[in-house]
Design a protein around this motif. Structure first.
Motif, PDB file in Angstrom:
ATOM      1  N   UNK A  91      49.132 -15.009  11.188  1.00  0.00           N
ATOM      2  CA  UNK A  91      48.866 -16.447  11.156  1.00  0.00           C
ATOM      3  C   UNK A  91      50.029 -17.195  10.510  1.00  0.00           C
ATOM      4  N   UNK A  92      50.610 -16.621   9.462  1.00  0.00           N
ATOM      5  CA  UNK A  92      51.780 -17.255   8.836  1.00  0.00           C
ATOM      6  C   UNK A  92      52.957 -17.301   9.807  1.00  0.00           C
ATOM      7  N   UNK A  93      53.220 -16.177  10.490  1.00  0.00           N
ATOM      8  CA  UNK A  93      54.324 -16.142  11.476  1.00  0.00           C
ATOM      9  C   UNK A  93      54.121 -17.217  12.542  1.00  0.00           C
ATOM     10  N   UNK A  94      52.891 -17.329  13.027  1.00  0.00           N
ATOM     11  CA  UNK A  94      52.598 -18.327  14.070  1.00  0.00           C
ATOM     12  C   UNK A  94      52.793 -19.756  13.571  1.00  0.00           C
ATOM     13  N   UNK A  95      52.695 -19.946  12.248  1.00  0.00           N
ATOM     14  CA  UNK A  95      52.932 -21.263  11.650  1.00  0.00           C
ATOM     15  C   UNK A  95      54.404 -21.471  11.297  1.00  0.00           C
ATOM     16  N   UNK A 142      50.001 -21.523   3.015  1.00  0.00           N
ATOM     17  CA  UNK A 142      51.437 -21.769   2.846  1.00  0.00           C
ATOM     18  C   UNK A 142      51.685 -23.194   2.400  1.00  0.00           C
ATOM     19  N   UNK A 143      52.894 -23.416   1.920  1.00  0.00           N
ATOM     20  CA  UNK A 143      53.296 -24.749   1.469  1.00  0.00           C
ATOM     21  C   UNK A 143      54.288 -25.387   2.443  1.00  0.00           C
ATOM     22  N   UNK A 196      44.386 -24.689   5.025  1.00  0.00           N
ATOM     23  CA  UNK A 196      45.035 -23.549   5.676  1.00  0.00           C
ATOM     24  C   UNK A 196      44.088 -22.918   6.700  1.00  0.00           C
ATOM     25  N   UNK A 197      43.705 -23.646   7.730  1.00  0.00           N
ATOM     26  CA  UNK A 197      42.677 -23.144   8.652  1.00  0.00           C
ATOM     27  C   UNK A 197      43.085 -21.849   9.359  1.00  0.00           C
ATOM     28  N   UNK A 198      42.155 -20.891   9.360  1.00  0.00           N
ATOM     29  CA  UNK A 198      42.342 -19.641  10.090  1.00  0.00           C
ATOM     30  C   UNK A 198      43.230 -18.615   9.428  1.00  0.00           C
ATOM     31  N   UNK A 199      43.812 -18.923   8.284  1.00  0.00           N
ATOM     32  CA  UNK A 199      44.756 -17.991   7.654  1.00  0.00           C
ATOM     33  C   UNK A 199      44.071 -16.982   6.741  1.00  0.00           C
ATOM     34  N   UNK A 200      43.032 -17.396   6.059  1.00  0.00           N
ATOM     35  CA  UNK A 200      42.290 -16.487   5.189  1.00  0.00           C
ATOM     36  C   UNK A 200      41.356 -15.646   6.047  1.00  0.00           C
ATOM     37  N   UNK A 201      41.202 -14.386   5.661  1.00  0.00           N
ATOM     38  CA  UNK A 201      40.440 -13.435   6.475  1.00  0.00           C
ATOM     39  C   UNK A 201      39.344 -12.758   5.658  1.00  0.00           C
ATOM     40  N   UNK A 202      38.302 -12.334   6.353  1.00  0.00           N
ATOM     41  CA  UNK A 202      37.270 -11.492   5.752  1.00  0.00           C
ATOM     42  C   UNK A 202      36.990 -10.344   6.701  1.00  0.00           C
ATOM     43  N   UNK A 203      36.357  -9.324   6.152  1.00  0.00           N
ATOM     44  CA  UNK A 203      35.823  -8.265   7.002  1.00  0.00           C
ATOM     45  C   UNK A 203      34.386  -8.017   6.580  1.00  0.00           C
ATOM     46  N   UNK A 204      33.602  -7.602   7.539  1.00  0.00           N
ATOM     47  CA  UNK A 204      32.198  -7.284   7.316  1.00  0.00           C
ATOM     48  C   UNK A 204      31.966  -5.825   7.667  1.00  0.00           C
ATOM     49  N   UNK A 205      31.060  -5.204   6.922  1.00  0.00           N
ATOM     50  CA  UNK A 205      30.729  -3.814   7.226  1.00  0.00           C
ATOM     51  C   UNK A 205      29.768  -3.753   8.405  1.00  0.00           C
ATOM     52  N   UNK A 206      29.336  -2.561   8.765  1.00  0.00           N
ATOM     53  CA  UNK A 206      28.476  -2.379   9.944  1.00  0.00           C
ATOM     54  C   UNK A 206      27.143  -3.103   9.816  1.00  0.00           C
TER      55      UNK A 206
END
Length: 140
Positions: free
Chosen positions: A96-100, A64-65, A42-52
């Motif tokens: 990302x799901x919508x785009x797929x 997705x399946x 699932x390339x690019x669909x999972x996300x992370x955030x980083x603090x300052x």
């Protein structure tokens, strides 16, 4: 906060966040090998955030399946909660799901996870009644 797609190098920090997130259930499916396979599928669909300071502060596992999307391990560190990080990561994953071509997304919340249930209901997700989840290991 800085947002981006989750990559293999995020695994250790993500796992540590999950271990320290109340209501999070971890299993063998959360091994490094399994998570990296999920990210590759699932390339690019999972996300992370980083603090300052560049420390991983949040995750959303998403994929997705071919018919429905699914989110797992939506977590934000205690120090970064209430600042919109969860909403932003979820929004990016839904995009990302919508785009797929995926029109609907599901997620599972452990019944006793009141914080998680509150987050999802407060962000417009509908709790489903009338469904029962069945599971079985494939190594019969």
């Amino acid at each position: 906060m800085r947002y981006r797609a989750m990559i293999a190098d995020d695994y250790e920090a993500a796992y540590q966040l999950w271990e320290n997130t109340a209501g999070m259930n971890l299993s063998q499916a959360d091994s490094r090998e399994e998570i990296l396979r999920y990210l590759e599928r699932n390339p690019g669909m999972s996300q992370v955030c980083e603090d300052k300071d560049g420390q991983l502060a949040g995750t959303v596992m998403c994929g997705h399946d071919g018919r429905r999307g699914y989110m797992y391990h939506v977590a934000v560190s205690g120090a970064c909660r209430g600042k919109g990080a969860g909403r932003e990561m979820v929004s990016r994953s839904l995009k990302a799901l919508r785009e797929a071509g995926i029109a609907k997304c599901h997620l599972l919340v452990i019944e006793g996870n009141t914080l998680g249930r509150s987050f999802w209901s407060g962000t417009g997700w509908q709790e489903r009644d009338g469904l029962v989840l069945f599971s079985q290991n494939t190594d019969l």
